[in-house]
Enzyme design. Structure first.
Site, short mmCIF file in Angstrom:
data_model
loop_
_atom_site.label_atom_id
_atom_site.label_comp_id
_atom_site.label_asym_id
_atom_site.label_seq_id
_atom_site.Cartn_x
_atom_site.Cartn_y
_atom_site.Cartn_z
N CYS A 381 0.93 -1.09 -0.13
CA CYS A 381 0.12 0.18 0.10
C CYS A 381 0.80 1.17 0.04
CB CYS A 381 -1.06 -0.05 0.96
SG CYS A 381 -2.50 1.06 0.98
N HIS A 516 -3.41 -5.14 -0.31
CA HIS A 516 -3.23 -5.79 0.93
C HIS A 516 -3.36 -7.24 0.98
CE1 HIS A 516 -2.86 -2.11 3.61
NE2 HIS A 516 -3.65 -1.54 2.79
N GLU A 518 -2.32 -9.41 2.91
CA GLU A 518 -2.32 -10.08 4.08
C GLU A 518 -3.87 -10.25 4.26
OE1 GLU A 518 -2.34 -5.48 4.96
OE2 GLU A 518 -1.49 -7.08 3.56
#
Length: 543
Positions: A381, A516, A518
């Site tokens: 990001c 993102h 994750e």
């Protein structure tokens, strides 16, 4: 199974005991027993969502595929259940009141006086029912602690809903603290008794009590809790501090938690297959190898701000049978430190996302060190945006380079605010620097087209496109793309003209992504970006 069955999870004594982990653990066991399971988090705070809340107030904001900004517990739910959830799986007091007031303004209540009962409580019940549609079991976690004034409408809603669906279709689980008093050398049950008493005064009697404690509870202590709190002896479950949160489902299973749940909810054949989970947990707790990476961020004093990312790193470690040691680096302090000293003992550098100018120059410094010293690097990001700033400053040698987020008047804004974009529903969104902050970012899962034969293509096993989740306002400025690529910083991922990923073609592993990764990583299915970065760090250390 026609009627959705509900498991309501409440908490007592104090907050942050781990209701979310307990709920997710039970959900995992039920899902692995062959049931269709989902989880909902009801938050009593008045914010509409956590999107504009400070990480120091709330921790991480977790983003779902459909772009909902939600409580970090939804991240735990997805990681344990290995399923994607939606905005239906999280709501707040603010959202409930907003919805009721909008209905009142439209005249849907036919001129009636709007009250907490029945209107607010009814809205809460409707949202719970909607989240449970098509599921065998819906687990509902009520945020906060019993006794909080904000939580009363939610507790009234679950009390009324249980009465409505019948005793074999709902149960209440109460999670409390059983503190160990060192001076006395014993565990104390009085806080649990008081918490259950408070719950009963509201009209809810727990069917099961989960006891959080530092030490194991002996049989006599469990029997004492059962008698004083009015539950069956096999319905007192201990939840002792564990080496990993992923042990909790296995610990619950050892205590046969599913037997009383099956009896109360009239379920049969709850025999979960947890072999793969057990194998991965063993790798989490006792891996064969070890590697150290630097985690560069501005919220390192509150690690809950990066919960999904630290969990994704654990997932990658389990997949690679490696303990990943994180060296936390405060990006603001890094601005006045020597990079070679800070990064001398690491095999990878991760620059995480964030908002605001504080600590930005420290992140740029970390990126420059990783690029120049060919240390495996992953930017996420803001980490990608600052990789562009660093490259433009130090390789392209452009003057007055920045993101317009930090300097609107800079000569070379390699990162800028786009005025229009398509949301996850395909609808055009328009924003400016003056647009209200709440819910106005590029949020949710978007398709990313991958450049053939790139590092990103290798990471994703040569697929042509992937969907990953986003949470940002600013974008890479395409005006500078040709110059970046001319000097070796390649755009390897894009989405309808927006730059999604960049990489260096003369570096062992230098990858930066706008999304993102994750948010989609799970213990049993690690995200390829995170896993590839950790693998690159292991290779760097080996060589």
């Amino acid at each position: 199974m026609k009627q959705t069955k509900y498991i309501f999870v409440t908490g007592g004594v104090l907050s942050s005991l781990g209701k979310g982990i307990a709920a997710a653990s039970i959900a995992t066991l039920l899902k692995n027993s062959g049931l269709k399971v989902s989880i909902l988090k009801a938050d009593p705070y008045i914010n509409v969502d956590p999107g504009t809340m400070s990480p120091f107030e709330h921790g991480e904001v977790f983003v779902t595929d459909d772009g909902a900004e939600t409580d970090l517990d939804l991240g735990h739910y997805e990681r344990f259940l290995d399923e994607s959830l939606s905005q239906d799986n999280n709501f707040t007091t603010g959202r409930v009141y907003q919805s009721v007031i909008e209905k009142e303004r439209r005249g849907e209540y036919l001129g009636k006086t709007i009250q907490v009962i029945p209107h607010i409580v009814g809205e809460i019940k409707d949202r719970i029912k909607k989240a449970g549609e098509g599921k065998d079991i819906l687990i509902v976690e009520i945020g906060g602690t019993v006794g909080d004034i904000e939580g009363l409408p939610f507790l009234e809603a679950i009390r009324a809903l249980r009465l409505e669906v019948g005793k074999n279709n709902a149960m209440n689980i109460h999670l409390t603290l059983v503190p160990f008093i060192k001076a006395a050398g014993e565990l104390k049950t009085k806080p649990t008794q008081h918490s259950v008493g408070e719950l009963r005064r509201i009209g809810i009697s727990p069917d099961m009590i989960i006891c959080r404690s530092e030490k194991a509870l002996d049989r006599d202590l469990k029997d004492k809790i059962a008698i004083s709190c009015g539950v069956e002896k096999n319905c007192v479950i201990e939840s002792v501090d564990a080496a990993s949160i992923y042990q909790i489902p296995l610990n619950f299973l050892k205590q046969d938690i599913l037997s009383p749940i099956a009896e109360i909810l009239d379920l049969k054949n709850l025999k979960p297959n947890m072999e793969n989970w057990d194998s991965l947990v063993k790798r989490v707790i006792a891996p064969s190898n070890e590697v150290k990476i630097a985690f560069v961020g501005k919220y390192v004093d509150l690690k809950e701000s990066y919960k999904s990312l630290t969990e994704a790193i654990i997932h990658a470690g389990a997949a690679l049978d490696t303990k990943v040691e994180l060296k936390w680096v405060d990006s603001e302090k890094l601005e006045n430190m020597e990079s070679s000293e800070v990064f001398k003992d690491v095999s990878g550098i991760l620059v995480a996302g964030g908002f605001g100018y504080r600590g930005v120059e420290g992140k740029i410094k970390a990126i420059q060190y990783a690029r120049e010293n060919k240390i495996p690097f992953l930017g996420i990001c803001l980490g990608m945006q600052l990789a562009l700033v660093e490259f433009a400053r130090n390789v392209l040698k452009l003057k007055d380079v920045n993101s317009s987020e930090f300097n609107e008047k800079c000569q070379n804004p390699v990162v800028y605010l786009i005025d229009e974009f398509m949301d996850t529903n395909g609808e055009k969104q328009i924003r400016t620097a003056k647009t209200p902050l709440g819910g106005t970012m590029r949020l949710g899962a978007y398709k990313c087209d991958i450049k053939e034969k790139s590092l990103l293509a290798k990471v994703y096993n040569e697929v042509k496109s992937v969907k990953e989740r986003h949470r940002h306002r600013y974008e890479a400025n395409p005006k500078y793309r040709a110059d970046f690529e001319k000097y070796g910083l390649i755009v390897s991922g894009e989405s309808k003209g927006l730059i999604e990923a960049v990489e260096l073609n003369c570096h062992p592993f230098f990858l930066a992504v706008q999304f993102h990764p994750e948010f989609t990583s799970r213990l049993e299915h690690v995200n390829p970006v995170i896993c590839s970065f950790i693998k690159a760090a292991i290779n760097y250390e080996d060589n």
